[in-house]
Design a protein around this motif. Structure first.
Motif, short mmCIF file in Angstrom:
data_model
loop_
_atom_site.label_atom_id
_atom_site.label_comp_id
_atom_site.label_asym_id
_atom_site.label_seq_id
_atom_site.Cartn_x
_atom_site.Cartn_y
_atom_site.Cartn_z
N MET A 1 -1.49 14.21 6.15
CA MET A 1 -2.08 12.94 5.68
C MET A 1 -3.61 13.07 5.61
SD MET A 1 -2.22 9.23 7.60
CE MET A 1 -3.56 9.62 8.71
N SER A 2 -4.17 12.70 4.47
CA SER A 2 -5.63 12.68 4.41
C SER A 2 -6.11 11.26 4.71
CB SER A 2 -6.10 13.12 3.03
OG SER A 2 -7.30 12.45 2.69
N ILE A 3 -6.90 11.15 5.76
CA ILE A 3 -7.38 9.83 6.19
C ILE A 3 -8.12 9.14 5.05
CG2 ILE A 3 -9.07 8.71 7.70
CD1 ILE A 3 -8.08 10.46 9.96
N GLU A 4 -8.99 9.91 4.37
CA GLU A 4 -9.77 9.32 3.28
C GLU A 4 -8.88 8.77 2.17
OE1 GLU A 4 -12.84 8.40 3.28
OE2 GLU A 4 -12.90 9.18 5.31
N ASN A 5 -7.85 9.56 1.83
CA ASN A 5 -6.93 9.11 0.77
C ASN A 5 -6.20 7.84 1.15
OD1 ASN A 5 -7.40 10.90 -1.18
ND2 ASN A 5 -5.65 12.25 -0.73
N GLU A 6 -5.74 7.80 2.41
CA GLU A 6 -4.97 6.63 2.86
C GLU A 6 -5.88 5.39 2.90
OE1 GLU A 6 -1.77 6.45 3.09
OE2 GLU A 6 -1.47 8.59 2.81
N LEU A 7 -7.14 5.59 3.31
CA LEU A 7 -8.07 4.45 3.33
C LEU A 7 -8.32 3.96 1.90
CD1 LEU A 7 -10.68 5.59 6.01
CD2 LEU A 7 -9.18 3.60 6.18
N LYS A 8 -8.43 4.91 0.99
CA LYS A 8 -8.64 4.56 -0.43
C LYS A 8 -7.47 3.73 -0.95
CE LYS A 8 -11.87 7.21 -2.89
NZ LYS A 8 -12.14 8.57 -2.50
N LYS A 9 -6.26 4.12 -0.52
CA LYS A 9 -5.07 3.38 -0.97
C LYS A 9 -5.14 1.93 -0.50
CE LYS A 9 -1.75 7.15 -0.95
NZ LYS A 9 -0.60 7.66 -0.18
N ILE A 10 -5.60 1.73 0.74
CA ILE A 10 -5.72 0.35 1.26
C ILE A 10 -6.76 -0.42 0.44
CG2 ILE A 10 -6.23 -1.11 3.26
CD1 ILE A 10 -5.32 1.06 5.10
N GLU A 11 -7.88 0.26 0.15
CA GLU A 11 -8.94 -0.40 -0.64
C GLU A 11 -8.39 -0.80 -2.02
OE1 GLU A 11 -12.04 2.55 -0.60
OE2 GLU A 11 -12.38 2.30 1.55
N GLU A 12 -7.58 0.09 -2.61
CA GLU A 12 -7.01 -0.22 -3.94
C GLU A 12 -6.01 -1.37 -3.85
OE1 GLU A 12 -5.63 3.60 -5.31
OE2 GLU A 12 -7.71 4.25 -5.57
N TYR A 13 -5.18 -1.34 -2.81
CA TYR A 13 -4.21 -2.43 -2.62
C TYR A 13 -4.96 -3.76 -2.51
CZ TYR A 13 -0.71 -5.43 -0.41
OH TYR A 13 0.13 -6.48 -0.12
N ALA A 14 -6.05 -3.75 -1.73
CA ALA A 14 -6.83 -4.98 -1.53
C ALA A 14 -7.37 -5.50 -2.86
CB ALA A 14 -7.97 -4.71 -0.55
N LYS A 15 -7.87 -4.60 -3.66
CA LYS A 15 -8.44 -4.98 -4.96
C LYS A 15 -7.35 -5.57 -5.86
CE LYS A 15 -12.21 -2.97 -7.52
NZ LYS A 15 -12.81 -1.72 -7.92
N GLU A 16 -6.23 -4.86 -5.95
CA GLU A 16 -5.15 -5.31 -6.84
C GLU A 16 -4.55 -6.63 -6.40
OE1 GLU A 16 -2.32 -2.10 -7.00
OE2 GLU A 16 -3.84 -0.79 -7.91
N ASN A 17 -4.50 -6.85 -5.09
CA ASN A 17 -3.83 -8.06 -4.58
C ASN A 17 -4.81 -9.14 -4.13
OD1 ASN A 17 -0.78 -7.27 -4.49
ND2 ASN A 17 -1.92 -5.49 -3.77
N HIS A 18 -6.07 -8.97 -4.50
CA HIS A 18 -7.11 -9.95 -4.18
C HIS A 18 -7.18 -10.28 -2.69
CE1 HIS A 18 -7.37 -10.34 -8.46
NE2 HIS A 18 -6.07 -10.58 -8.50
N VAL A 19 -7.11 -9.24 -1.87
CA VAL A 19 -7.27 -9.41 -0.43
C VAL A 19 -8.73 -9.10 -0.10
CG1 VAL A 19 -6.57 -8.61 1.86
CG2 VAL A 19 -4.89 -8.67 0.00
N PRO A 20 -9.45 -10.07 0.46
CA PRO A 20 -10.87 -9.79 0.75
C PRO A 20 -11.02 -8.90 1.99
CG PRO A 20 -10.28 -12.02 1.45
CD PRO A 20 -9.03 -11.39 0.90
#
Ligand code: SAM
Length: 195
Positions: A1-20
């Motif tokens: 698991m790449s920590i950076e990649n997984e964090l990026k995925k959370i950031e993308e999920y937040a953007k797509e789902n309008h989670v601040p």
């Protein structure tokens, strides 16, 4: 698991789902502060999907984060994210309204990042859970730049909310128990310590 990649995925999920979630500048300020002051115990009001809690816990295996979220979908997403990072031992997720939570523990840091209209109440409720030399950090005090231009806002609801944030800033400025330093970083951050 790449920590950076997984964090990026959370950031993308937040953007797509309008989670601040916290902005990059703000989260960098927060994590630098935690490291610089060797903070080990953190209470967070407003987990959303666990992004900031994970960023804080990843700094040091000795760090313990208790974080509160009242939205079921976000809480469930936070549970999933905590698992991906194997942080079950470091992050305690409470699925509750913060006003219904009663804690006896004392923390080095209390991070307020929940409903902006309730900041004074969160501060007053949880200050008893702050260690003597602890610090309360509040995010979003500029509220996307609106705090300084309330009169120009068209929407009544937004104007009221901005008014409440201004009240909170005034509450901090005039507080006899705590002294606050304001930083124009990210979305505006306040760092409050007992006088
Ligand atoms: N700290 C998170 C991060 O940076 O990753 C972002 C938190 S988001 C700005 C605010 C969250 O606080 C929302 O998910 C909202 O549901 C939650 N919230 C608001 N009022 C709350 C309350 N009274 N009790 C618990 N959670 C609350």
């Amino acid at each position: 698991m790449s920590i950076e990649n997984e964090l990026k995925k959370i950031e993308e999920y937040a953007k797509e789902n309008h989670v601040p979630i916290m902005e990059k500048e703000g989260i960098t300020f927060l994590t630098d502060y935690i490291q610089k002051h060797s903070i080990k115990t953190i209470l967070e009001i407003g987990s959303a999907i666990g992004y900031s809690a994970i960023k804080m816990a990843l700094l040091d295996p000795e760090i313990q984060v208790v974080t509160i979220e009242r939205d079921e979908e976000r809480y469930k997403e936070a549970l999933k994210n905590r698992k991906i990072f194997h942080l079950e031992k470091q992050i305690t997720l409470l699925y509750q309204d913060a006003f219904d939570v009663e804690l006896n523990d004392q923390f080095d840091l209390i991070f307020i990042d929940a409903a902006k209209s309730q900041y004074v109440k969160f501060f007053e409720k949880f200050k008893k859970n702050l260690k003597k030399d602890g610090v309360i950090i509040s995010d979003n005090l500029n509220f996307h730049g609106y705090t300084h231009q309330k009169e120009r806002i068209q929407s009544k609801n937004l104007r009221q909310l901005v008014g409440k944030i201004r009240n909170y800033i005034q509450f901090l400025e005039e507080n006899e128990e705590f002294e606050t330093t304001f930083f124009d970083i990210g979305d505006g951050i306040g760092v409050s310590k007992r006088r």
